[in-house]
Design a protein around this motif. Sequence first.
Motif, PDB file in Angstrom:
ATOM      1  N   HIS A 132       9.333   5.909  21.572  1.00  0.00           N
ATOM      2  CA  HIS A 132       9.557   6.580  22.866  1.00  0.00           C
ATOM      3  C   HIS A 132       8.778   7.896  22.971  1.00  0.00           C
ATOM      4  O   HIS A 132       8.800   8.526  24.033  1.00  0.00           O
ATOM      5  N   PRO A 135       3.999   7.620  26.167  1.00  0.00           N
ATOM      6  CA  PRO A 135       4.099   6.983  27.490  1.00  0.00           C
ATOM      7  C   PRO A 135       3.745   5.497  27.383  1.00  0.00           C
ATOM      8  O   PRO A 135       3.085   5.072  26.426  1.00  0.00           O
ATOM      9  N   ASP A 136       4.165   4.723  28.380  1.00  0.00           N
ATOM     10  CA  ASP A 136       4.074   3.266  28.237  1.00  0.00           C
ATOM     11  C   ASP A 136       2.650   2.766  27.975  1.00  0.00           C
ATOM     12  O   ASP A 136       2.454   1.872  27.152  1.00  0.00           O
ATOM     13  N   LYS A 139       2.174   3.296  24.453  1.00  0.00           N
ATOM     14  CA  LYS A 139       3.027   2.399  23.640  1.00  0.00           C
ATOM     15  C   LYS A 139       2.305   1.071  23.418  1.00  0.00           C
ATOM     16  O   LYS A 139       2.336   0.511  22.326  1.00  0.00           O
ATOM     17  N   ILE A 162      16.268   2.302  23.884  1.00  0.00           N
ATOM     18  CA  ILE A 162      15.664   1.273  24.745  1.00  0.00           C
ATOM     19  C   ILE A 162      16.714   0.917  25.792  1.00  0.00           C
ATOM     20  O   ILE A 162      17.855   0.603  25.448  1.00  0.00           O
ATOM     21  N   PHE A 202       9.821   9.349  26.554  1.00  0.00           N
ATOM     22  CA  PHE A 202       9.329   8.218  27.348  1.00  0.00           C
ATOM     23  C   PHE A 202      10.060   6.917  27.023  1.00  0.00           C
ATOM     24  O   PHE A 202       9.443   5.852  26.983  1.00  0.00           O
ATOM     25  N   SER A 203      11.372   7.016  26.796  1.00  0.00           N
ATOM     26  CA  SER A 203      12.129   5.775  26.570  1.00  0.00           C
ATOM     27  C   SER A 203      11.999   4.876  27.787  1.00  0.00           C
ATOM     28  O   SER A 203      11.945   5.349  28.924  1.00  0.00           O
ATOM     29  N   THR A 204      12.003   3.573  27.529  1.00  0.00           N
ATOM     30  CA  THR A 204      11.752   2.643  28.627  1.00  0.00           C
ATOM     31  C   THR A 204      12.683   1.439  28.516  1.00  0.00           C
ATOM     32  O   THR A 204      13.529   1.347  27.630  1.00  0.00           O
ATOM     33  N   TYR A 205      12.514   0.521  29.445  1.00  0.00           N
ATOM     34  CA  TYR A 205      13.386  -0.652  29.526  1.00  0.00           C
ATOM     35  C   TYR A 205      12.968  -1.735  28.538  1.00  0.00           C
ATOM     36  O   TYR A 205      11.781  -1.927  28.254  1.00  0.00           O
ATOM     37  N   ILE A 208      10.361  -4.126  29.789  1.00  0.00           N
ATOM     38  CA  ILE A 208       8.968  -3.649  29.723  1.00  0.00           C
ATOM     39  C   ILE A 208       8.438  -3.852  28.298  1.00  0.00           C
ATOM     40  O   ILE A 208       7.309  -4.329  28.096  1.00  0.00           O
TER      41      ILE A 208
END
Length: 238
Positions: A132, A135-136, A139, A162, A202-205, A208
């Motif tokens: 995280h 950024p995506d 990643k 997540i 920048f934790s994400t789903y 994704i």
Amino acid sequence: MHRSDTTGPRPAWFFREYEPVGVDLGSAAAVASYDRNQGTDPDADDALLDRLDVVAGTRLVDLACGTGSLVVQAARRGAEAHGVDVSEQMLAFARARAERAGAGAHWHRAGFLDYAHRAGPADVVTTRSALHQLPDFFKQQALLNAAGVLRPGGTFYLWDVIFSFPPADAAEHLGQWIDTAGRPVGEGFTRADFEAHVREEFSTYAWILEGMLARAGFEILAHESRSPTHGEFLCRRR
Ligand SMILES: C[S@@+](CC[C@H](N)C(=O)[O-])C[C@H]1O[C@@H](n2cnc3c(N)ncnc32)[C@H](O)[C@@H]1O
């Protein structure tokens, strides 16, 4: 820990992965209190290494290894264990932990994006509580690099903050996490730390990450959400 641990110069648009993001974990005080705050537990590390079939001779690379507990436990069972982190302070702590344990491990000052793996292809790559930081877009680059470290059929394990809640319910779930996880100052990560995590990191789903893992060349063997905000992926490199 020398320059050959990393790839060469990067274009100006490249993410500055050596600059702190969000909660500062690089100071001497932050490193010294990290294990208490994070709940580092060598027994839990051993349980994960058992799950990942890490035995004597297994080549394991832990990306963003922090204070190095997982790497040291792997080395103690005879694995060829590599710890990679951008933080010199974290690596110094990890190296001291290995020396205390009498465990020979390999330490590399490098990042997800610029780690250049010079040993033979790894059997297992792990990364916990760290992806995280990117950024995506980056990643995805990091996952490609991790896949390149592994042999075909090798194991990739990801644990992180997540998100698995429905996007429309984000405020409710993030509020519940922050309300329950924050500790008083001096006893662990604080409410302000978790607020900064959501705001500045920048934790994400999970959905994704599923797409990113597939595009990096991984087959997802298992995905588990321990809670609406934390989860793991167990993958095999195709
Ligand atoms: C929350 S700690 C997690 C440490 C360890 N994996 C654990 O589970 O306890 C995050 C770690 O990621 C490292 N880090 C941050 N950005 C990084 C990057 N781009 N590449 C490698 N390590 C990074 C930090 O220095 C820190 O040690």
